[in-house]
Scaffold this active site. Structure first.
Site, PDB file in Angstrom:
ATOM      1  N   CYS A   1     109.363  16.097  37.111  1.00  0.00           N
ATOM      2  CA  CYS A   1     110.319  16.001  38.200  1.00  0.00           C
ATOM      3  C   CYS A   1     111.622  16.436  37.540  1.00  0.00           C
ATOM      4  O   CYS A   1     111.949  15.994  36.437  1.00  0.00           O
ATOM      5  CB  CYS A   1     110.417  14.565  38.687  1.00  0.00           C
ATOM      6  SG  CYS A   1     111.507  14.387  40.083  1.00  0.00           S
TER       7      CYS A   1
ATOM      8  N   LYS B   1     116.153  17.314  53.168  1.00  0.00           N
ATOM      9  CA  LYS B   1     115.285  16.342  52.494  1.00  0.00           C
ATOM     10  C   LYS B   1     113.863  16.402  53.030  1.00  0.00           C
ATOM     11  O   LYS B   1     113.647  16.647  54.196  1.00  0.00           O
ATOM     12  CB  LYS B   1     115.809  14.922  52.710  1.00  0.00           C
ATOM     13  CG  LYS B   1     116.987  14.595  51.835  1.00  0.00           C
ATOM     14  CD  LYS B   1     117.287  13.108  51.861  1.00  0.00           C
ATOM     15  CE  LYS B   1     116.282  12.296  51.074  1.00  0.00           C
ATOM     16  NZ  LYS B   1     116.309  12.580  49.641  1.00  0.00           N
TER      17      LYS B   1
ATOM     18  N   ASN C   1     112.537  11.231  47.144  1.00  0.00           N
ATOM     19  CA  ASN C   1     113.878  11.592  46.686  1.00  0.00           C
ATOM     20  C   ASN C   1     113.969  13.028  46.216  1.00  0.00           C
ATOM     21  O   ASN C   1     114.797  13.374  45.393  1.00  0.00           O
ATOM     22  CB  ASN C   1     114.372  10.606  45.629  1.00  0.00           C
ATOM     23  CG  ASN C   1     113.507  10.665  44.389  1.00  0.00           C
ATOM     24  OD1 ASN C   1     112.482  11.331  44.352  1.00  0.00           O
ATOM     25  ND2 ASN C   1     113.929   9.969  43.360  1.00  0.00           N
ATOM     26  N   HIS C   2     113.130  13.900  46.747  1.00  0.00           N
ATOM     27  CA  HIS C   2     113.258  15.326  46.454  1.00  0.00           C
ATOM     28  C   HIS C   2     114.163  15.959  47.485  1.00  0.00           C
ATOM     29  O   HIS C   2     114.116  15.620  48.654  1.00  0.00           O
ATOM     30  CB  HIS C   2     111.880  15.981  46.483  1.00  0.00           C
ATOM     31  CG  HIS C   2     111.034  15.481  45.367  1.00  0.00           C
ATOM     32  ND1 HIS C   2     109.710  15.194  45.507  1.00  0.00           N
ATOM     33  CD2 HIS C   2     111.334  15.215  44.078  1.00  0.00           C
ATOM     34  CE1 HIS C   2     109.238  14.758  44.348  1.00  0.00           C
ATOM     35  NE2 HIS C   2     110.198  14.756  43.484  1.00  0.00           N
TER      36      HIS C   2
ATOM     37  N   HIS D   1     115.948  19.737  43.639  1.00  0.00           N
ATOM     38  CA  HIS D   1     115.334  18.611  42.917  1.00  0.00           C
ATOM     39  C   HIS D   1     113.888  18.484  43.380  1.00  0.00           C
ATOM     40  O   HIS D   1     113.641  18.186  44.544  1.00  0.00           O
ATOM     41  CB  HIS D   1     116.143  17.348  43.239  1.00  0.00           C
ATOM     42  CG  HIS D   1     115.641  16.114  42.586  1.00  0.00           C
ATOM     43  ND1 HIS D   1     115.872  14.859  43.099  1.00  0.00           N
ATOM     44  CD2 HIS D   1     114.929  15.914  41.447  1.00  0.00           C
ATOM     45  CE1 HIS D   1     115.324  13.948  42.304  1.00  0.00           C
ATOM     46  NE2 HIS D   1     114.757  14.561  41.302  1.00  0.00           N
TER      47      HIS D   1
ATOM     48  N   LEU E   1     117.075  19.477  48.532  1.00  0.00           N
ATOM     49  CA  LEU E   1     117.810  20.712  48.305  1.00  0.00           C
ATOM     50  C   LEU E   1     119.207  20.418  48.824  1.00  0.00           C
ATOM     51  O   LEU E   1     119.348  19.888  49.925  1.00  0.00           O
ATOM     52  CB  LEU E   1     117.142  21.810  49.148  1.00  0.00           C
ATOM     53  CG  LEU E   1     117.482  23.259  48.959  1.00  0.00           C
ATOM     54  CD1 LEU E   1     117.215  23.693  47.546  1.00  0.00           C
ATOM     55  CD2 LEU E   1     116.628  24.087  49.900  1.00  0.00           C
TER      56      LEU E   1
ATOM     57  N   MET F   1     122.170  10.916  48.207  1.00  0.00           N
ATOM     58  CA  MET F   1     122.659  11.557  49.417  1.00  0.00           C
ATOM     59  C   MET F   1     124.019  10.999  49.824  1.00  0.00           C
ATOM     60  O   MET F   1     124.204   9.803  49.933  1.00  0.00           O
ATOM     61  CB  MET F   1     121.650  11.300  50.541  1.00  0.00           C
ATOM     62  CG  MET F   1     121.874  12.147  51.752  1.00  0.00           C
ATOM     63  SD  MET F   1     120.465  12.058  52.866  1.00  0.00           S
ATOM     64  CE  MET F   1     120.199  10.317  52.994  1.00  0.00           C
TER      65      MET F   1
ATOM     66  N   HIS G   1     119.465  10.411  34.080  1.00  0.00           N
ATOM     67  CA  HIS G   1     118.985  11.470  34.967  1.00  0.00           C
ATOM     68  C   HIS G   1     119.579  11.415  36.368  1.00  0.00           C
ATOM     69  O   HIS G   1     119.486  12.370  37.123  1.00  0.00           O
ATOM     70  CB  HIS G   1     117.452  11.458  35.052  1.00  0.00           C
ATOM     71  CG  HIS G   1     116.888  10.445  36.004  1.00  0.00           C
ATOM     72  ND1 HIS G   1     117.159   9.108  35.944  1.00  0.00           N
ATOM     73  CD2 HIS G   1     116.056  10.582  37.071  1.00  0.00           C
ATOM     74  CE1 HIS G   1     116.522   8.467  36.910  1.00  0.00           C
ATOM     75  NE2 HIS G   1     115.841   9.331  37.616  1.00  0.00           N
ATOM     76  N   GLY G   2     120.177  10.301  36.721  1.00  0.00           N
ATOM     77  CA  GLY G   2     120.706  10.201  38.069  1.00  0.00           C
ATOM     78  C   GLY G   2     120.917   8.745  38.378  1.00  0.00           C
ATOM     79  O   GLY G   2     120.673   7.893  37.546  1.00  0.00           O
TER      80      GLY G   2
END
Lengths: 486, 140
Positions: A104, A485, A208-209, A240, A211, A386, A409-410
Site C-alpha cells: 500500500c 474515494k 482509505n484508498h 494512494h 485519488l 480527507m 506514513h500518515g
C-alpha cells in the site's frame, strides 16, 4: 477489559519514549515510540504500545522495535511499526510486519498549473477522474491482462506498465525501487492469489484508498522545493493505493504456511499474528519472493492509475499531460519488507527491514535516491485524511542512523470505524468539506463517513513529531480540493 | 443470554465481531453471516438463481479452521462473485470442515465494504451460557 495501556514509557526526550526490554520477559530489544506528550495520550488509548513490545520478541531483531507517531493497533505488528532483523543471525521475516495490503503506498505528481487556472474546471476534473479511474469495492479495471502477462507484471512492476505505453520511462526513476523489486518469484504465489488479483489491475480499491487533487499551500524548504520544482498555489495529484486482493491473498497464504514454521524453527512469540520464519529458510525465501510479486503488482497498479489520471486531466484541459507538466515527483511504499544494508553498532549488516504503515526515508547521498534529489534526500509523501493536509517531506541522515531510514506514513486512526459511522453524519460531513471548497466523489456513503477526518489523528501533529525528532524534514504542505474515494 | 447471532464491537481500525451459537456449526454459520453483512446489502426486488459450492477445509485447531473458513468464503466471493447466504455444514470436527455454501451473484447486492481478511488477532472460541461464543477481527 480496558483498552488503556498502562505499560512503562520512559522519556528519552520530547519526541522519543522507551519501553524497556525488562517490561516483558522475552523482549530482545527495547521498544522506542516516536511521539510527543499530546499524541502519547491517544497512543495509550489502544494497545499499540503492547504490540511494539511484542515485536521485540522476534528472533534476530536489532537495535529496537519502533513505533512511529501515527501508530495504532494492527494485527501482530502495530500499524506504524518498524523492525529490522539480522539475516545472517537467524533474523526472521514476518508477513504481519508487512500487512495484508502489501505495498500500500502513495505517489505524488506535480503539474505546471496554479489552482486559479483550474478552479472553474474543478468539478469537471473530479468527475473525469471519477469516471476514468475505476473506484469502489469489487470494481474491475479497464486495463486487462492475459495470464501470460500476469507473470510479467509481477516481475517488472511499473516497468511492465511503462512498456505497454502507460507512462514514460522517466516515471520509473522517481519510483521507489524503480517500480519493481528484483527477486520476485511468481512460482511462490498461489493460484488463489492470481485469481483474486485478476480482475483488479488498474482499479483503485476502497477503504482509505484515494485519488486527490491538491494545492500546495505552504512551503517549508526553499532548496527542496526548487529541487522538486514546486511553488505555492501549485496543483498536484496524489494517488494512494495498494496490491488489492492479490496482496491480501499472498499475506493470508503465508500466514497459514508460517504457522507451521514456528514449531519447526523453535520460535516463541506472544501473539500468533507475529508468525514468521528465518529469512534464510525456504519458507522465508518463498514469502519474500511472493511479497515482492505483490509489491511489484502494486507499483504496476499505481503506474496505471497515474496514466488514467493524466488522461483525465488531458481530456478536460485540452492539453497533453506533458504540456501540463504532470510529472511524477516520487512514489513510496508504506507496507513492505526490504533487504537493506545498515550500520548497527558500528558494523555494516544485511537486514530485513519491516515497514508496516511506515515509509522509507533515505537521507541525502544515499545511492537509492534519484540523482536529481541526491543532495536533498528521498521524498517522503504523507497523505493526510480527507479534508485535511497532506505533506511532502524528505529523509535525513538521522533517519539512517536511528530508524533504518524510516518514518511515519500518515495520520493514524483515532475513532473506531463503527464509532465514526455513528458520530459523523454524512450530510454534515459533505457540508463541512464543501465549505472548505473540497469536492468529494465517492462510490459509497459508508466509505466517506468511515474515513471522515475526525476519525484520524491530526496529521499535522504526526508530521511535527517526525520533523522535530529529525527523522524527516518538512518540504511543503498541501490541502485537498478534490477527492475521489473508493 | 443473547439471542442475536452476532454483534459488532468497537475497534480502532478494523471490524470486531462477537458471535454466538449453540454449537460449533452455528458459530461458523453466524460468523459467515456477520462477515457478509459487513460486505454487502441485498438489493430490493432482485432475486437471481443461487449457485452452490462445496467447501472442504482443514485446520490445526477449531480457531484456525474458523479463520480458514471465513477467508475461504472471502476468496470464493471475490473470485466467483457470489454473496453467500445459505450454509449447510455437513461435517465439522476440530480439524476438518465439509460444507455446501450457496448464494446469489453480487449483482443482487450493493457492495458496502472491502474486507481484506479475517485475522487471528484476539481470536477466541469459548464456552458461554448459551453454548459457544467467538470473537473475530476483520481487516478492512
Amino acid at each position: 477489559m480496558s483498552n488503556i495501556w498502562e505499560g512503562p514509557l520512559e522519556k528519552i526526550d520530547d519526541y522519543r519514549w522507551r519501553i524497556p526490554k525488562s517490561y516483558k520477559q522475552g523482549m530482545r530489544v527495547d521498544g522506542i515510540i516516536y511521539a510527543d506528550e499530546k499524541l502519547l495520550k491517544d497512543i495509550r488509548h489502544d494497545r499499540a504500545a503492547e504490540q511494539v513490545a511484542n515485536v521485540a520478541f522476534l528472533p534476530g531483531i536489532v537495535q529496537a522495535s519502533m513505533g512511529m507517531p501515527d501508530i495504532h493497533w494492527g494485527f501482530g505488528f502495530p500499524i506504524g511499526g518498524v523492525a529490522a532483523t539480522d539475516i545472517e543471525n537467524g533474523g526472521v521475516i514476518s508477513p504481519g510486519g508487512v500487512g495484508y495490503d502489501i505495498n500500500c503506498g502513495v505517489r505524488l505528481m506535480k503539474t505546471n498549473l496554479e489552482f486559479r487556472d483550474i478552479q472553474d474546471k474543478l468539478d469537471d476534473l473530479v468527475c473525469a477522474l471519477f469516471n476514468d479511474v475505476p473506484a469502489g469495492v469489487g470494481t474491475k479495471g479497464d486495463i486487462r491482462v492475459s495470464a501470460r502477462e500476469e507473470k510479467d507484471i509481477l516481475m517488472k512492476g511499473a516497468g511492465w506498465a511503462v512498456a505497454k505505453g502507460y507512462g514514460a520511462a522517466e516515471d520509473l526513476e522517481y519510483t521507489e525501487e524503480h517500480g519493481a523489486i528484483p527477486g520476485a518469484d511468481p512460482d511462490a504465489v498461489s493460484d488463489r492469489a492470481y485469481e483474486r488479483g485478476k480482475a483488479q489491475s488498474g482499479t483503485l480499491g476502497s477503504g482509505n484508498h484515494f485519488l486527490e487533487i491538491q494545492v500546495i499551500d505552504q512551503l517549508y524548504s526553499r532548496d527542496a522545493c526548487d529541487t522538486f520544482g514546486l511553488f505555492e498555489g501549485q496543483v498536484v495529484l496524489m494517488i494512494h493505493s495498494g496490491s488489492r486482493g492479490f496482496g491480501y491473498q499472498v499475506c493470508d497464504d503465508y500466514i497459514k504456511t508460517m504457522m507451521h514454521s514456528l514449531r519447526k524453527y523453535d520460535i516463541h512469540i506472544p501473539d500468533r499474528q507475529l508468525v514468521c520464519a528465518p529469512v534464510n529458510s525456504p519458507e522465508g525465501k518463498r514469502y519474500l519472493g511472493a511479497m515482492r510479486c505483490a509489491a511489484n503488482y502494486a507499483w504496476a497498479n499505481r503506474q496505471c492509475l497515474m496514466y488514467l489520471a493524466r488522461g483525465a486531466f488531458a481530456r478536460v484541459l485540452g492539453k497533453s499531460w506533458e504540456e501540463l507538466g504532470m510529472y511524477l515527483i516520487y512514489d513510496v511504499a508504506h507496507n513492505i519488507a526490504k533487504i537493506e544494508t545498515h550500520t548497527v553498532d558500528g558494523q555494516q549488516k544485511k537486514l530485513c527491514v519491516h515497514r508496516k504503515g511506515a515509509t522509507r526515508a533515505f537521507g541525502p547521498g544515499h545511492p537509492a535516491v534519484p540523482e536529481r534529489y541526491k543532495n536533498i534526500g528521498q521524498p517522503v509523501i504523507i497523505p493526510g485524511d480527507m479534508g485535511r493536509n497532506s505533506y511532502l517531506l524528505v529523509g535525513t541522515q538521522q533517519a539512517m542512523d536511528e530508524t533504518f531510514g524510516s518514518t511515519c506514513h500518515g495520520a493514524g486512526r483515532l475513532k473506531s470505524r463503527s464509532e465514526a459511522a455513528r458520530t459523523v453524519k454524512y450530510d454534515t460531513l459533505l457540508k463541512e468539506l464543501s465549505s472548505k471548497g473540497i469536492i468529494v466523489k465517492a462510490s459509497g456513503r459508508g466509505t466517506i463517513v468511515e474515513e471522515a477526518p475526525q476519525a484520524y489523528k491530526d496529521v499535522n501533529d504526526v508530521v511535527d513529531v517526525v520533523h522535530n525528532a529529525g527523522i524527516s524534514k518538512r518540504v511543503c504542505r498541501m490541502r485537498p480540493v478534490g477527492v475521489i474515494k473508493g | 443470554m443473547p439471542d442475536k447471532p452476532y454483534e459488532f464491537l468497537e475497534h480502532t481500525a478494523d471490524i470486531c465481531v462477537r458471535i454466538y451459537g449453540k454449537d460449533l456449526p452455528e458459530i461458523f454459520i453466524n460468523a459467515a453471516r456477520a462477515m457478509f453483512e459487513v460486505l454487502a446489502e441485498k438489493r430490493e426486488g432482485i432475486r437471481l438463481p443461487q449457485t452452490s459450492i462445496d467447501v472442504t477445509l482443514t485446520g490445526g485447531a477449531r480457531e484456525e479452521l474458523l479463520i480458514n473458513w471465513l477467508n475461504e468464503l472471502l476468496y470464493l466471493y471475490s473470485t466467483k462473485e457470489i454473496v453467500f447466504s445459505d450454509y449447510q455444514i455437513r461435517r465439522l470436527t476440530g480439524e476438518e470442515l465439509e460444507a455446501a455454501v450457496a448464494g446469489e451473484s453480487t449483482a443482487s447486492y450493493i457492495i458496502k465494504t472491502e474486507i481484506k481478511a479475517a485475522t487471528y488477532h484476539e481470536l477466541t472460541i469459548e464456552q458461554s451460557p448459551g453454548g459457544l461464543q467467538a470473537q473475530v477481527i476483520f481487516d478492512v
